[in-house]
Design an enzyme around this catalytic site. Structure first.
Site, PDB file in Angstrom:
ATOM      1  N   ASP A 154      54.303 -43.957 -21.029  1.00 46.40           N
ATOM      2  CA  ASP A 154      54.918 -42.640 -20.801  1.00 46.40           C
ATOM      3  C   ASP A 154      54.552 -41.632 -21.898  1.00 46.40           C
ATOM      4  O   ASP A 154      55.404 -40.893 -22.392  1.00 46.40           O
ATOM      5  CB  ASP A 154      56.445 -42.751 -20.719  1.00 46.40           C
ATOM      6  CG  ASP A 154      56.901 -43.537 -19.495  1.00 46.40           C
ATOM      7  OD1 ASP A 154      56.036 -44.044 -18.760  1.00 46.40           O
ATOM      8  OD2 ASP A 154      58.112 -43.632 -19.285  1.00 46.40           O
TER       9      ASP A 154
ATOM     10  N   ASP B 274      51.844 -45.698 -16.973  1.00 53.71           N
ATOM     11  CA  ASP B 274      52.391 -44.427 -16.458  1.00 53.71           C
ATOM     12  C   ASP B 274      52.307 -43.316 -17.502  1.00 53.71           C
ATOM     13  O   ASP B 274      53.244 -42.530 -17.668  1.00 53.71           O
ATOM     14  CB  ASP B 274      53.854 -44.602 -16.027  1.00 53.71           C
ATOM     15  CG  ASP B 274      54.051 -45.712 -15.020  1.00 53.71           C
ATOM     16  OD1 ASP B 274      53.105 -46.000 -14.261  1.00 53.71           O
ATOM     17  OD2 ASP B 274      55.143 -46.301 -14.996  1.00 53.71           O
TER      18      ASP B 274
ATOM     19  N   ARG C  40      50.453 -44.905  -9.493  1.00 48.24           N
ATOM     20  CA  ARG C  40      51.432 -45.441  -8.543  1.00 48.24           C
ATOM     21  C   ARG C  40      52.492 -44.364  -8.299  1.00 48.24           C
ATOM     22  O   ARG C  40      52.674 -43.453  -9.116  1.00 48.24           O
ATOM     23  CB  ARG C  40      52.051 -46.731  -9.080  1.00 48.24           C
ATOM     24  CG  ARG C  40      52.695 -46.634 -10.461  1.00 48.24           C
ATOM     25  CD  ARG C  40      53.214 -47.990 -10.902  1.00 48.24           C
ATOM     26  NE  ARG C  40      53.878 -47.945 -12.213  1.00 48.24           N
ATOM     27  CZ  ARG C  40      54.581 -48.944 -12.725  1.00 48.24           C
ATOM     28  NH1 ARG C  40      54.735 -50.078 -12.032  1.00 48.24           N
ATOM     29  NH2 ARG C  40      55.147 -48.845 -13.917  1.00 48.24           N
TER      30      ARG C  40
ATOM     31  N   TRP D 124      55.971 -42.638  -8.225  1.00 47.21           N
ATOM     32  CA  TRP D 124      57.267 -42.765  -8.899  1.00 47.21           C
ATOM     33  C   TRP D 124      58.320 -42.013  -8.091  1.00 47.21           C
ATOM     34  O   TRP D 124      58.172 -40.813  -7.828  1.00 47.21           O
ATOM     35  CB  TRP D 124      57.181 -42.212 -10.317  1.00 47.21           C
ATOM     36  CG  TRP D 124      58.468 -42.302 -11.087  1.00 47.21           C
ATOM     37  CD1 TRP D 124      59.370 -43.310 -11.050  1.00 47.21           C
ATOM     38  CD2 TRP D 124      58.975 -41.324 -12.007  1.00 47.21           C
ATOM     39  NE1 TRP D 124      60.430 -43.052 -11.900  1.00 47.21           N
ATOM     40  CE2 TRP D 124      60.205 -41.830 -12.505  1.00 47.21           C
ATOM     41  CE3 TRP D 124      58.523 -40.093 -12.468  1.00 47.21           C
ATOM     42  CZ2 TRP D 124      60.983 -41.141 -13.423  1.00 47.21           C
ATOM     43  CZ3 TRP D 124      59.279 -39.409 -13.400  1.00 47.21           C
ATOM     44  CH2 TRP D 124      60.506 -39.922 -13.875  1.00 47.21           C
TER      45      TRP D 124
END
Length: 653
Positions: free
Chosen positions: A476, A503, A565, A567
Site C-alpha cells: 500500500d 496493492d 486485483r 478492491w
C-alpha cells in the site's frame, strides 16, 4: 535564472540595438555585464545591502494572512509576531494621509498586481527591523496646490532609525511630501525595481549628521519626478546601478531639479544607469564622493560631478550588472508591481519554518493564492498533513535530485489504519509536489503485525500533481482516493518512481501515471510476490487508473507478479475497478494471467485492460483483455483528467 529569462534579455538587447539607444547622447563606454552569481528578477529573497549582516527575511516564519481593509492591515502590520501580509485589492486609508505603522518581522506584499494603499503611508518607527514591502501601489495623498510638500508630511513609506528593509517592485505616485523617505541612520536597505512617478520629491535618504546608512538602489524607474531621485545625505555607502531616469519635470527651477545627489559625506557609486532628458543627472557636494561608470546620458545638461574613490560594492556583495543600453526596456518591463510576484508566496523549510508541517500550518484556511513550500535538501522524519482547507499549495524540493529531499516515517496500519499510517496525506485540492521523495520505511519483515499496510502517500483531494517524485514502501505505498465513494478526484503522476509489493498503487481516484518507473519488489516467493494495482473505482466513473508510456521493472522471479486485483472496500459491490495499462514495458515477472480475484470478487467483473504493451511480460491472451484501436482513442490522458473543468496538467511542459 528564471526559465526563458535569457531569451527575454536577448530580445530586449535586440530591441535596444535596433533603436540605436547605445549611440545616442553622451554615452560613456559601458563595461561588459558581470557574471557574478546573484538572484534573478523574481526571487523572494533580497539582494544588496539588505542581504548582509544576517539578511532580511520579513515575516518569514509567521502565518500568511490576506487583508482587504484598513483595520486588518493595521492590526497585522503592527503585531509583535511575524506575518506575511497579502494586500488584496485597494485599501483606502482614513483619515486622509494617516499612517499604517509597520512593526518588525513583516512582509507586506500586494496580491497579483492590483494591491494598493490609497491616501495613506506605511511608517516604520525607530528600532523597527526586518521588513519587506513588495508589489504594492501606494498613491494619492497629494494635497492640491502643495507641490513643494510644505503643508503635509504624507509620504508613501517613511522610516526612521531602522535596519534591514527591502523595498521592491512597488509603484509610488502622487503623494503629499516624499514618496520614499529613508531617515536617521537607517541601515542595510535595498530599494529595487520600483517606480517613482508624478511627484516632486521622489526619494530622500539622510536627515542625520551620522554616516551610517548602507543602501543599494537598483533597477528603479524615476519618471515624471523633479528632485531626490534620490538625494543621499551622509550615507556610508550608496550603491546605485541600472536605474532609469526619464521625463523629468521641467518647471524652470535651475537648482532643485536634478537626478542623483551625493550629499554631505556620502560615498556614492553609480553604475550602468540611463539618464534621458535629465538636468543635473548626478552631482556631489565637495565633502562627498561620487564614482560613475558605464551609464548612458541622453540629452542631459548641467552637472555631471565625479570625484573621490567612494568604495567597491563587490567588497560587500555580488550583483548582476545589466548593460546600460538595455536599462530602459528592462526597467519599464520589470519594475513596479508584477502579477507573477503577487500571485505566489514562498515559504522556506527549514530556513524559516522548522518543519514542512509548520509551513503548511502557516497557510491560511481557504487559501486562494499559490503558496510554494520550498523544502531544502535533507531527510525530514515526520508526518505531513495538508487539510482540505488549505488548497493551492506546491511542495517543492530544492535539491538537484528528488532523492536529495526525503519526507519519511515508519508507521504501519496496525497503529491508526491505512490513513493513519500515511507519511504524507493530502486532502486539499490543487496541490502539486515536485522533486521530492515520500517514504514509509516500516520494516514489514521485522515485525509480526496483523496488518502490514504502510503508506508513503495518501491523497483525497482533486487536481493533485506529482512531478519528478518518488514513492517508497512495500504494501500500500501509494493510495489515491477521494473524499467519498461517489466523488471522483483526479491525480496526475509524471516522470516519477513508485515501488512496492502488495496493492502498492490503489484507491478510487482517477489516476494517470505517465512516463514513470514502477518497481515491483520481490517478497521471496517463486509464485506470488504481489499486485501492482488495487483499484476501487466507483461504478459510475469510467476512468480509474491509467498507466501509460511507462516502464515496470522487477527483481521478482518470472511469472510471480500480478498487474492487479479489484478492491471492494468493506465489500462495497459498486466499487468496480477500472485499470488500463497501455504503451508500457512489462518485465518477465508479470504473470501470464496477470489479473486476479480479491475477497470473493472476480477480476472478470472489473474493468481491466491493456493496449500495445511491450517487453517480456507483455502478451495477448484470453486472460488479458485488450482495447481495440477505436476503444483506445477514448482512454487517453486527456479523457481521464479533463473532467468538466478542462483540467490539463499534462500541458504544462
Amino acid at each position: 535564472m528564471r526559465p526563458g529569462h535569457g531569451r527575454v534579455a536577448a530580445a530586449v538587447l535586440g530591441l535596444v540595438a535596433s533603436l540605436g539607444l547605445g549611440a545616442v547622447g553622451e554615452a560613456s563606454a559601458a563595461p561588459a555585464a558581470t557574471t557574478a552569481p546573484t538572484a534573478d528578477r523574481w526571487t523572494d529573497r533580497p539582494h544588496g545591502f539588505a542581504s548582509l549582516a544576517g539578511g532580511t527575511t520579513g515575516g518569514a516564519g509567521g502565518k500568511v494572512v490576506t487583508v482587504t481593509d484598513q483595520a486588518s492591515l493595521a492590526k497585522y502590520a503592527a503585531a509583535e509576531e511575524p506575518y506575511v501580509i497579502r494586500v488584496k485589492g485597494s485599501i483606502p486609508v482614513e483619515p486622509f494621509g494617516s499612517d499604517i505603522v509597520v512593526g518588525s518581522d513583516k512582509t507586506i506584499i500586494g496580491v497579483g498586481d492590483t494591491g494598493e494603499i490609497v491616501h495613506g503611508e506605511l511608517h516604520l518607527n525607530p528600532g523597527t527591523s526586518n521588513v519587506i514591502i513588495r508589489n504594492l501601489t501606494i498613491r494619492d495623498s497629494y494635497v492640491e496646490g502643495d507641490w513643494d510638500g510644505k503643508s503635509t508630511d504624507f509620504d508613501a513609506i517613511q522610516m526612521d532609525s531602522v535596519d534591514h528593509v527591502w523595498i521592491d517592485h512597488n509603484r509610488f505616485t502622487h503623494m503629499g511630501d516624499g514618496l520614499l523617505d529613508i531617515r536617521k541612520d537607517s541601515q542595510y536597505v535595498t530599494v529595487s525595481y520600483n517606480q517613482f512617478t508624478h511627484h516632486n520629491k521622489a526619494f530622500g535618504i539622510g536627515w542625520t549628521t551620522d554616516v551610517k546608512t548602507q543602501i543599494t538602489i537598483d533597477h528603479n524607474w524615476f519618471t515624471g519626478t523633479k528632485q531626490r531621485n534620490p538625494s543621499a545625505d551622509n550615507c556610508a555607502y550608496a550603491h546605485l546601478y541600472n536605474n532609469y531616469l526619464s521625463a523629468q519635470v521641467a518647471d524652470g527651477d535651475p537648482v532643485w531639479t536634478y537626478g542623483n545627489w551625493s550629499r554631505g559625506r556620502t560615498r556614492m557609486v553609480i553604475e550602468n544607469s540611463y539618464y534621458d532628458g535629465v538636468r543635473h543627472p548626478y552631482q556631489a557636494d565637495a565633502t562627498a564622493e561620487l564614482v560613475q561608470r558605464g551609464s548612458v546620458l541622453r540629452n542631459t545638461s548641467g552637472r555631471h560631478d565625479t570625484w573621490g574613490t567612494a568604495f567597491d560594492p563587490r567588497d560587500f556583495y555580488d550583483y548582476r550588472l545589466d548593460p546600460a543600453a538595455a536599462v530602459p526596456a528592462l526597467v519599464q518591463r520589470f519594475s513596479g508591481p508584477q502579477k507573477r510576484i503577487g500571485d505566489s508566496v514562498v515559504l522556506h523549510v527549514p530556513a524559516h519554518y522548522p518543519t514542512v508541517q509548520a509551513a503548511v500550518d502557516a497557510v491560511p484556511d481557504g487559501n486562494d493564492v499559490l503558496v510554494t513550500i520550498a523544502v531544502a535538501p535533507g531527510t525530514y522524519r515526520a508526518k505531513v498533513y495538508v487539510p482540505a482547507s488549505k488548497p493551492n499549495l506546491v511542495l517543492q524540493g530544492t535539491g538537484r535530485h528528488r532523492s536529495d529531499t526525503v519526507i519519511v516515517h515508519d508507521t504501519p496500519a496496525e497503529y491508526g489504519g491505512s490513513t493513519g499510517s500515511a507519511t504524507v496525506r493530502i486532502a486539499a485540492n490543487d496541490v502539486t509536489a515536485r522533486n521530492l521523495t515520500f517514504s514509509n520505511d516500516f520494516d514489514e519483515a521485522a515485525v509480526e503485525l496483523k496488518g502490514e499496510q504502510a503508506l508513503a502517500m495518501k491523497t483525497t483531494g482533486d487536481r493533485i500533481v506529482f512531478e519528478n517524485t518518488a514513492f517508497l514502501g512495500n504494501q500500500d505505498t501509494l493510495m489515491t482516493d477521494s473524499p467519498k465513494l461517489t466523488t471522483a478526484s483526479r491525480v496526475y503522476i509524471r516522470d516519477s518512481y513508485i515501488e512496492g509489493d502488495v496493492d502498492f498503487i490503489y484507491g478510487r481516484a482517477t489516476t494517470v501515471i505517465e512516463r514513470s518507473v514502477i518497481r515491483a519488489l520481490s517478497r521471496g516467493s517463486t509464485t506470488n510476490n504481489g499486485y501492482i494495482t488495487a483499484a476501487s473505482t466507483w461504478k459510475d466513473n469510467p476512468y480509474g487508473f491509467l498507466i501509460t508510456r511507462s516502464k515496470v521493472v522487477s527483481d521478482a522471479p518470472a511469472g510471480s507478479f500480478h498487474l492487479g486485483r479489484p478492491w471492494h472496500p468493506g465489500g462495497e459491490p459498486d466499487a468496480i475497478a477500472q485499470v488500463l495499462i497501455r504503451d508500457t514495458e512489462l518485465p518477465a515477472a508479470i504473470k501470464a494471467a496477470p489479473w486476479t480475484d480479491m475477497s470473493g470478487f472476480s477480476w472478470k467483473d472489473a474493468r481491466f485492460s491493456e493496449y500495445r504493451n511491450v517487453g517480456p511480460g507483455a502478451a495477448v491472451t484470453a486472460d488479458r483483455p485488450q482495447l481495440s484501436d477505436a476503444e483506445a482513442r477514448s482512454y487517453t490522458v486527456a479523457r481521464y483528467l479533463n473532467g468538466s473543468d478542462g483540467w490539463a496538467p499534462y500541458d504544462r511542459h
